[in-house]
Design a protein around this motif. Structure first.
Motif, PDB file in Angstrom:
ATOM      1  N   MET A   1       0.840  -1.176   0.000  1.00 40.49           N
ATOM      2  CA  MET A   1       0.000   0.000   0.000  1.00 40.49           C
ATOM      3  C   MET A   1       0.873   1.221   0.000  1.00 40.49           C
ATOM      4  N   SER A   2       0.724   2.135  -0.965  1.00 44.20           N
ATOM      5  CA  SER A   2       1.560   3.322  -1.054  1.00 44.20           C
ATOM      6  C   SER A   2       0.917   4.468  -0.322  1.00 44.20           C
ATOM      7  N   ALA A   3       1.760   5.357   0.253  1.00 48.36           N
ATOM      8  CA  ALA A   3       1.263   6.515   0.978  1.00 48.36           C
ATOM      9  C   ALA A   3       2.321   7.586   0.950  1.00 48.36           C
ATOM     10  N   ASN A  25     -12.812   4.323  10.116  1.00 49.01           N
ATOM     11  CA  ASN A  25     -13.360   4.484   8.761  1.00 49.01           C
ATOM     12  C   ASN A  25     -13.417   3.167   7.985  1.00 49.01           C
ATOM     13  N   GLY A  26     -12.953   2.071   8.609  1.00 51.80           N
ATOM     14  CA  GLY A  26     -13.056   0.762   7.969  1.00 51.80           C
ATOM     15  C   GLY A  26     -11.885   0.385   7.090  1.00 51.80           C
ATOM     16  N   GLN A  27     -10.801   1.193   7.081  1.00 49.26           N
ATOM     17  CA  GLN A  27      -9.653   0.851   6.244  1.00 49.26           C
ATOM     18  C   GLN A  27      -8.947  -0.398   6.760  1.00 49.26           C
ATOM     19  N   TRP A  28      -8.902  -0.543   8.080  1.00 42.02           N
ATOM     20  CA  TRP A  28      -8.326  -1.743   8.695  1.00 42.02           C
ATOM     21  C   TRP A  28      -9.423  -2.470   9.455  1.00 42.02           C
ATOM     22  N   THR A  29      -9.546  -3.750   9.229  1.00 44.97           N
ATOM     23  CA  THR A  29     -10.591  -4.541   9.874  1.00 44.97           C
ATOM     24  C   THR A  29      -9.976  -5.810  10.444  1.00 44.97           C
ATOM     25  N   ASN A  32      -8.514  -8.066   7.557  1.00 42.31           N
ATOM     26  CA  ASN A  32      -7.291  -7.841   6.791  1.00 42.31           C
ATOM     27  C   ASN A  32      -6.120  -7.596   7.728  1.00 42.31           C
ATOM     28  N   GLN A  33      -4.918  -7.572   7.170  1.00 44.11           N
ATOM     29  CA  GLN A  33      -3.720  -7.510   7.996  1.00 44.11           C
ATOM     30  C   GLN A  33      -3.379  -6.071   8.366  1.00 44.11           C
ATOM     31  N   PHE A  34      -3.135  -5.850   9.652  1.00 45.25           N
ATOM     32  CA  PHE A  34      -2.722  -4.538  10.127  1.00 45.25           C
ATOM     33  C   PHE A  34      -1.259  -4.320   9.727  1.00 45.25           C
ATOM     34  N   PRO A  35      -0.845  -3.078   9.465  1.00 40.52           N
ATOM     35  CA  PRO A  35       0.538  -2.841   9.012  1.00 40.52           C
ATOM     36  C   PRO A  35       1.580  -3.314  10.023  1.00 40.52           C
ATOM     37  N   THR A  36       2.719  -3.740   9.518  1.00 43.09           N
ATOM     38  CA  THR A  36       3.832  -4.111  10.381  1.00 43.09           C
ATOM     39  C   THR A  36       4.552  -2.850  10.858  1.00 43.09           C
ATOM     40  N   ALA A  70       5.591 -10.886  15.624  1.00 48.16           N
ATOM     41  CA  ALA A  70       4.574 -10.969  14.577  1.00 48.16           C
ATOM     42  C   ALA A  70       3.860  -9.624  14.474  1.00 48.16           C
ATOM     43  N   ARG A  71       3.147  -9.443  13.353  1.00 51.60           N
ATOM     44  CA  ARG A  71       2.443  -8.176  13.182  1.00 51.60           C
ATOM     45  C   ARG A  71       1.278  -8.085  14.164  1.00 51.60           C
ATOM     46  N   SER A  72       0.914  -6.841  14.493  1.00 50.24           N
ATOM     47  CA  SER A  72      -0.215  -6.617  15.400  1.00 50.24           C
ATOM     48  C   SER A  72      -1.518  -7.044  14.735  1.00 50.24           C
TER      49      SER A  72
END
Length: 253
Positions: A1-3, A25-29, A32-36, A70-72
């Motif tokens: 994902m670019s930002a 806002n529902g971008q992370w649920t 799906n995987q939360f950012p590392t 591990a990722r959160s």
């Protein structure tokens, strides 16, 4: 994902606020995987320690579960609404002000009566400029707190700069070229009166935390007093203080 890369001056509380907004806002649920940590380091252009503090903030707020190695994992998009103020230094005493928006209710010059003298611990009969504020967190409808800020009349001109600074004492420092050298803070449990209850949308007599903060200049002049009322279910303070050296007569065991 670019930002877009953020400025290096961004702090962990600001990063946490951005991520909370995205979760709400529902971008992370939970699907799906939360950012590392490294993905967030790259995204915000900050160090790993700053990212870890931001993730610790999200964990304290109940949004994520952190796992070693591990990722959160996102735990919920609607955690307990209490704001957690994790304080490690004087700079973080008022961090809630940086991640909330405020509504200015009133500005007036008042004379200190006996009751106010006891609450503020200042002499009765003096004049102060009082500001009434409500603060809200992004995505929360209930007010986080109701504040009354008292400014010594000699520094009242800084009120015009308040909105741009976010913190009144910072506006006072900038406008009047002084430095706040000492901060005293006292926290007590209270039962709210009709005025505070109406501001915070809570029942009269319900419990709250009252935080009184005094700001002193280098000349030990009292320039500002903040009195903030938090409903008991909406605010927590977490202190983390390092013991730099043992008192005389004590040895490490």
């Amino acid at each position: 994902m670019s930002a877009t890369r953020k400025p290096h001056t961004i702090g962990y509380r600001q990063i946490a606020g951005i991520l909370v907004g995205e979760i709400q806002n529902g971008q992370w649920t939970t699907q799906n995987q939360f950012p590392t940590e490294m993905e967030l380091v790259e995204r915000f252009g900050v160090g790993r320690n700053t990212v870890r503090e931001a993730l610790r903030e999200l964990q304290d707020l109940g949004y994520i579960r952190r796992r070693r190695g591990a990722r959160s994992v996102l735990a919920t998009a609607s955690p307990d609404s209490a704001f957690v103020n994790a304080v490690h230094s004087a700079h973080e005493l008022l961090d809630y002000a940086k991640v909330t928006r405020f509504t200015l209710l009133a500005t007036e010059t008042i004379r200190v009566d006996a009751a106010l003298s006891r609450m503020l611990e200042v002499e009765a009969g003096g004049e102060w400029v009082r500001i009434g504020l409500l603060r809200n967190r992004e995505g929360q409808t209930a007010p986080l707190c109701y504040s009354e800020v008292y400014v010594a009349p000699a520094y009242a001109g800084a009120i015009a700069d308040f909105e741009n600074e976010g913190e009144l004492f910072a506006a006072i420092e900038r406008r009047y070229h002084i430095v706040v050298r000492r901060i005293e803070q006292e926290i007590e449990a209270i039962l709210v009166d009709a005025n505070i209850a109406s501001r915070l949308n809570v029942p009269i007599g319900s419990p709250a935390l009252r935080v009184r903060t005094k700001f002193f200049s280098g000349d030990d002049e009292l320039v500002e007093i903040g009195v903030v009322n938090f409903p008991a279910s909406r605010y927590k303070v977490r202190l983390s203080l390092d013991r730099r050296s043992a008192p005389a007569g004590m040895t490490a065991g």
